[in-house]
Design a protein around this motif. Structure first.
Motif: not given
Length: 287
Positions: A222, A109, A111-113, A224, A246
């Protein structure tokens, strides 16, 4: 005794040379091994791809980039024509992950959100949700702007239009074409709605708001890293590095601004990030 010593020297010399040849062969194998990146026509794809590419080149590999839309990048991954894709958006690409699950791997991942969805300019004070578009379609000339027709999000927007029973037609073009239309409308303070996401300079350039989506066609995304299944065996050190990959969304957005707005060279921007984040790079490399 002299004959014995001479023979031993020859044996040792031949062994040394053979060892050198073997070492050289291994290095040549690595140097000649190519890692291929899939690159979609989105600004968000460039910074992470360039950073990972430079790091992998520093590891001794050759690197190639293949430009394609997301669907064809996944096809390339499944066939082994592409090794790495740094910008897969989940859940938007869930169907592609499922379709090629036997050939590809969700590796890391980035980065997320990530907020994504239909956006409008902030000056449209009465339009704050998708539902608010209902009955106001004429303000937008019954059009909403999207990216290329081959993108997975295109289908989601069409489903959204149907789900909310909106009298709108999605107009598709490249990311640049979509934003050019948005820019013209915003400069005149005309109503306009289009597909927006972070990281992107659109949120730096314009005062935008993402419309709330009561029916959840869009979820927070997110980003990936996807690799083909052969990479782990063919280049285990590259696979390990990508497993640890990441990066922050703020860093990516900052690099996009430098590349898109300031005209900086993408590789120079990527190299600057590497130089300024060497501890993080070493951590991803497992050092």
């Amino acid at each position: 005794m002299k004959k014995f010593s001479l023979s031993m020297m020859i044996v040792l010399l031949l062994g040394f040379l053979a060892g050198c040849a073997s070492d050289g062969g291994e290095k040549d194998t690595t140097a000649n091994q190519k890692i291929t990146f899939g690159v979609t026509p989105w600004t968000s794809t460039i910074p992470p791809t360039k950073i990972a590419s430079l790091i992998i080149q520093d590891m001794g590999y050759n690197v190639e980039e293949i430009s394609a839309d997301a669907t064809n990048v996944f096809i390339g991954l499944s066939r082994g024509d592409i090794d790495v894709f740094m910008d897969s958006w989940l859940p938007l690409h869930d169907n592609l992950l499922e379709k090629y699950a036997d050939q590809i791997e969700d590796t890391a991942t980035s980065y997320a959100d990530v907020e994504t969805g239909l956006v409008v300019p902030a000056y449209m004070e009465d339009i704050n949700s998708i539902s608010d578009l209902k009955g106001n379609e004429n303000l937008f000339n019954h059009e909403v702007y999207g990216i290329e027709s081959g993108a997975n999000v295109t289908g989601i927007i069409n489903e959204l239009i149907e789900g909310y029973e909106l009298d709108l037609t999605q107009v598709n073009s490249s990311e640049g074409g979509m934003l050019a239309q948005a820019k013209r409308s915003i400069e005149n303070e005309d109503p306009v709605s289009f597909f927006g996401w972070r990281p992107h300079t659109m949120f730096n350039k314009y005062d935008l708001k993402v419309l709330s989506d009561e029916q959840n066609f869009f979820e927070k995304a997110a980003v990936h890293v996807i690799t083909n299944n052969e990479l782990k065996e063919n280049a285990p050190d590259v696979h390990e590095f990508l497993t640890n990959w990441n990066i922050s969304i703020d860093d990516v957005e900052e690099m996009i601004v430098k590349i898109e707005d300031e005209g900086a060279d993408p590789e120079e921007v990527a190299r600057e990030w590497i130089d300024n984040n060497q501890d993080k790079v070493n951590e991803m490399l497992g050092k």
